[in-house]
Scaffold this motif. Structure first.
Motif, PDB file in Angstrom:
ATOM      1  N   MET A   1       0.845  -1.178   0.000  1.00  0.00           N
ATOM      2  CA  MET A   1       0.000   0.000   0.000  1.00  0.00           C
ATOM      3  C   MET A   1       0.890   1.241   0.000  1.00  0.00           C
ATOM      4  O   MET A   1       1.798   1.359   0.809  1.00  0.00           O
ATOM      5  N   SER A   2       0.633   2.152  -0.904  1.00  0.00           N
ATOM      6  CA  SER A   2       1.501   3.327  -0.998  1.00  0.00           C
ATOM      7  C   SER A   2       0.837   4.529  -0.333  1.00  0.00           C
ATOM      8  O   SER A   2      -0.378   4.671  -0.347  1.00  0.00           O
ATOM      9  N   ASP A   3       1.692   5.356   0.218  1.00  0.00           N
ATOM     10  CA  ASP A   3       1.230   6.596   0.839  1.00  0.00           C
ATOM     11  C   ASP A   3       1.022   7.610  -0.284  1.00  0.00           C
ATOM     12  O   ASP A   3       1.941   7.886  -1.048  1.00  0.00           O
ATOM     13  N   SER A   4      -0.168   8.160  -0.409  1.00  0.00           N
ATOM     14  CA  SER A   4      -0.449   9.064  -1.530  1.00  0.00           C
ATOM     15  C   SER A   4      -0.148  10.526  -1.206  1.00  0.00           C
ATOM     16  O   SER A   4      -0.377  11.390  -2.030  1.00  0.00           O
ATOM     17  N   SER A   5       0.365  10.801  -0.001  1.00  0.00           N
ATOM     18  CA  SER A   5       0.677  12.199   0.311  1.00  0.00           C
ATOM     19  C   SER A   5       1.877  12.640  -0.516  1.00  0.00           C
ATOM     20  O   SER A   5       2.789  11.861  -0.788  1.00  0.00           O
ATOM     21  N   PRO A   6       1.858  13.906  -0.961  1.00  0.00           N
ATOM     22  CA  PRO A   6       2.946  14.377  -1.821  1.00  0.00           C
ATOM     23  C   PRO A   6       4.282  14.356  -1.075  1.00  0.00           C
ATOM     24  O   PRO A   6       4.361  14.658   0.107  1.00  0.00           O
ATOM     25  N   VAL A   7       5.309  13.972  -1.795  1.00  0.00           N
ATOM     26  CA  VAL A   7       6.650  13.934  -1.220  1.00  0.00           C
ATOM     27  C   VAL A   7       7.233  15.345  -1.307  1.00  0.00           C
ATOM     28  O   VAL A   7       7.252  15.937  -2.390  1.00  0.00           O
ATOM     29  N   PRO A   8       7.680  15.901  -0.176  1.00  0.00           N
ATOM     30  CA  PRO A   8       8.252  17.246  -0.254  1.00  0.00           C
ATOM     31  C   PRO A   8       9.545  17.209  -1.062  1.00  0.00           C
ATOM     32  O   PRO A   8      10.233  16.189  -1.086  1.00  0.00           O
ATOM     33  N   PRO A   9       9.870  18.310  -1.743  1.00  0.00           N
ATOM     34  CA  PRO A   9      11.106  18.317  -2.516  1.00  0.00           C
ATOM     35  C   PRO A   9      12.310  18.078  -1.608  1.00  0.00           C
ATOM     36  O   PRO A   9      12.270  18.379  -0.415  1.00  0.00           O
ATOM     37  N   ALA A  10      13.356  17.522  -2.178  1.00  0.00           N
ATOM     38  CA  ALA A  10      14.554  17.190  -1.401  1.00  0.00           C
ATOM     39  C   ALA A  10      15.174  18.441  -0.773  1.00  0.00           C
ATOM     40  O   ALA A  10      15.746  18.379   0.309  1.00  0.00           O
ATOM     41  N   VAL A  11      15.073  19.550  -1.463  1.00  0.00           N
ATOM     42  CA  VAL A  11      15.605  20.815  -0.945  1.00  0.00           C
ATOM     43  C   VAL A  11      14.543  21.893  -1.144  1.00  0.00           C
ATOM     44  O   VAL A  11      13.668  21.753  -1.999  1.00  0.00           O
ATOM     45  N   PRO A  12      14.599  22.979  -0.355  1.00  0.00           N
ATOM     46  CA  PRO A  12      13.649  24.073  -0.583  1.00  0.00           C
ATOM     47  C   PRO A  12      13.795  24.623  -2.007  1.00  0.00           C
ATOM     48  O   PRO A  12      14.889  24.622  -2.576  1.00  0.00           O
ATOM     49  N   VAL A  13      12.674  25.057  -2.558  1.00  0.00           N
ATOM     50  CA  VAL A  13      12.653  25.598  -3.919  1.00  0.00           C
ATOM     51  C   VAL A  13      12.334  27.088  -3.853  1.00  0.00           C
ATOM     52  O   VAL A  13      11.388  27.498  -3.182  1.00  0.00           O
ATOM     53  N   LEU A  14      13.137  27.872  -4.549  1.00  0.00           N
ATOM     54  CA  LEU A  14      12.869  29.300  -4.707  1.00  0.00           C
ATOM     55  C   LEU A  14      12.490  29.519  -6.162  1.00  0.00           C
ATOM     56  O   LEU A  14      13.328  29.370  -7.052  1.00  0.00           O
ATOM     57  N   ASP A  15      11.213  29.803  -6.399  1.00  0.00           N
ATOM     58  CA  ASP A  15      10.767  30.144  -7.742  1.00  0.00           C
ATOM     59  C   ASP A  15      11.050  31.623  -7.960  1.00  0.00           C
ATOM     60  O   ASP A  15      10.637  32.465  -7.144  1.00  0.00           O
ATOM     61  N   VAL A  16      11.749  31.929  -9.044  1.00  0.00           N
ATOM     62  CA  VAL A  16      12.098  33.306  -9.371  1.00  0.00           C
ATOM     63  C   VAL A  16      11.312  33.685 -10.621  1.00  0.00           C
ATOM     64  O   VAL A  16      11.629  33.241 -11.725  1.00  0.00           O
ATOM     65  N   TRP A  17      10.246  34.469 -10.420  1.00  0.00           N
ATOM     66  CA  TRP A  17       9.433  34.931 -11.549  1.00  0.00           C
ATOM     67  C   TRP A  17      10.153  36.121 -12.141  1.00  0.00           C
ATOM     68  O   TRP A  17      10.318  37.151 -11.486  1.00  0.00           O
ATOM     69  N   CYS A  18      10.574  35.960 -13.380  1.00  0.00           N
ATOM     70  CA  CYS A  18      11.545  36.879 -13.961  1.00  0.00           C
ATOM     71  C   CYS A  18      11.158  37.211 -15.395  1.00  0.00           C
ATOM     72  O   CYS A  18      10.413  36.483 -16.035  1.00  0.00           O
ATOM     73  N   GLU A  19      11.738  38.298 -15.863  1.00  0.00           N
ATOM     74  CA  GLU A  19      11.515  38.765 -17.222  1.00  0.00           C
ATOM     75  C   GLU A  19      12.837  39.326 -17.698  1.00  0.00           C
ATOM     76  O   GLU A  19      13.439  40.134 -17.006  1.00  0.00           O
ATOM     77  N   LEU A  20      13.331  38.834 -18.834  1.00  0.00           N
ATOM     78  CA  LEU A  20      14.713  39.130 -19.227  1.00  0.00           C
ATOM     79  C   LEU A  20      14.919  40.513 -19.833  1.00  0.00           C
ATOM     80  O   LEU A  20      16.039  40.873 -20.153  1.00  0.00           O
ATOM     81  N   GLN A  21      13.868  41.302 -19.943  1.00  0.00           N
ATOM     82  CA  GLN A  21      14.024  42.674 -20.432  1.00  0.00           C
ATOM     83  C   GLN A  21      13.735  43.664 -19.296  1.00  0.00           C
ATOM     84  O   GLN A  21      13.539  44.850 -19.525  1.00  0.00           O
ATOM     85  N   CYS A  22      13.765  43.160 -18.065  1.00  0.00           N
ATOM     86  CA  CYS A  22      13.356  43.943 -16.904  1.00  0.00           C
ATOM     87  C   CYS A  22      14.568  44.441 -16.118  1.00  0.00           C
ATOM     88  O   CYS A  22      15.329  43.637 -15.576  1.00  0.00           O
ATOM     89  N   PRO A  23      14.743  45.760 -16.025  1.00  0.00           N
ATOM     90  CA  PRO A  23      15.877  46.300 -15.258  1.00  0.00           C
ATOM     91  C   PRO A  23      15.854  45.892 -13.784  1.00  0.00           C
ATOM     92  O   PRO A  23      16.903  45.695 -13.174  1.00  0.00           O
ATOM     93  N   ASP A  24      14.650  45.731 -13.198  1.00  0.00           N
ATOM     94  CA  ASP A  24      14.576  45.300 -11.795  1.00  0.00           C
ATOM     95  C   ASP A  24      15.097  43.875 -11.635  1.00  0.00           C
ATOM     96  O   ASP A  24      15.705  43.539 -10.614  1.00  0.00           O
ATOM     97  N   CYS A  25      14.869  43.032 -12.640  1.00  0.00           N
ATOM     98  CA  CYS A  25      15.397  41.663 -12.578  1.00  0.00           C
ATOM     99  C   CYS A  25      16.927  41.686 -12.669  1.00  0.00           C
ATOM    100  O   CYS A  25      17.609  40.889 -12.026  1.00  0.00           O
ATOM    101  N   ARG A  26      17.456  42.615 -13.464  1.00  0.00           N
ATOM    102  CA  ARG A  26      18.914  42.744 -13.520  1.00  0.00           C
ATOM    103  C   ARG A  26      19.440  43.134 -12.136  1.00  0.00           C
ATOM    104  O   ARG A  26      20.437  42.596 -11.680  1.00  0.00           O
ATOM    105  N   SER A  27      18.748  44.039 -11.457  1.00  0.00           N
ATOM    106  CA  SER A  27      19.171  44.446 -10.112  1.00  0.00           C
ATOM    107  C   SER A  27      19.157  43.262  -9.150  1.00  0.00           C
ATOM    108  O   SER A  27      19.939  43.209  -8.211  1.00  0.00           O
ATOM    109  N   ALA A  28      18.267  42.309  -9.403  1.00  0.00           N
ATOM    110  CA  ALA A  28      18.135  41.146  -8.512  1.00  0.00           C
ATOM    111  C   ALA A  28      19.254  40.122  -8.720  1.00  0.00           C
ATOM    112  O   ALA A  28      19.424  39.225  -7.894  1.00  0.00           O
ATOM    113  N   LEU A  29      20.030  40.255  -9.796  1.00  0.00           N
ATOM    114  CA  LEU A  29      21.077  39.266 -10.087  1.00  0.00           C
ATOM    115  C   LEU A  29      22.065  39.098  -8.937  1.00  0.00           C
ATOM    116  O   LEU A  29      22.462  37.972  -8.619  1.00  0.00           O
TER     117      LEU A  29
END
Length: 181
Positions: A1-29
């Motif tokens: 019998m398998s546990d159907s609960s989602p497996v947490p990712p091995a490491v924390p994930v940081l999603d970076v919502w970005c746009e490559l023509q955006c000066p603010d994204c360049r500042s975030a580099l």
């Protein structure tokens, strides 16, 4: 019998919502580089696309970034393009192919990818997901279920990301020890 609960990712994930023509994204580099230096493999940075309509080359740039990911050079490509936002403004799509060539990537494949639109679905899906979770500008970060808007100000964002990442890493460590006992 398998546990159907989602497996947490091995490491924390940081999603970076970005746009490559955006000066603010360049500042975030600098913040992104510092986070990669501090956490290395203990934090996954995921590029998410959120091209803004006000930047006419942003959608093509997002597709080009996906081609770079496919060729194994996603972040170096993103950093190279963001570092030269003004050139992208001026030159458009030929600049995207030029950067690929400079990085030793298959520039012809970039050109073809921009023509055949093979990465459009990924970019569209990212943008739709971003809208669904309330992303309105770039850069926006999502980590541990918390959304941090960098489009208004970068002030204190890296520190906030580090606080959350440290907390998530500490929780994982405790959970790991709990399973061993």
């Amino acid at each position: 019998m398998s546990d159907s609960s989602p497996v947490p990712p091995a490491v924390p994930v940081l999603d970076v919502w970005c746009e490559l023509q955006c000066p603010d994204c360049r500042s975030a580099l600098d913040d992104l580089r510092a986070l990669r230096a501090r956490y290395g493999e203990r934090l996954e940075l995921r590029l998410r696309h959120f091209p803004l309509e006000k930047h006419k080359h942003a959608f093509a740039a997002a597709q080009a970034a996906e081609e770079a990911v496919e060729q194994g050079q996603g972040w170096p490509y993103v950093e190279a393009v963001l570092g030269r936002v003004e050139e992208l403004d001026r030159k458009g799509e030929p600049f995207l192919v030029e950067v690929a060539r400079e990085l030793g990537l298959d520039a012809e494949e970039f050109d073809t990818a921009l023509i055949d639109g093979r990465h459009i679905l990924i970019v569209d899906a990212d943008q739709a997901e971003g809208k669904a979770i309330g992303v309105t500008g770039t850069p926006t970060y999502v980590i541990g279920g918390e959304r941090l808007d960098g489009g208004k100000s970068q002030e204190g964002l890296r520190e906030r990301v580090e606080e959350i990442a440290d907390r998530l890493l500490a929780e994982r460590e405790r959970e790991g020890r709990g399973r061993e006992g």
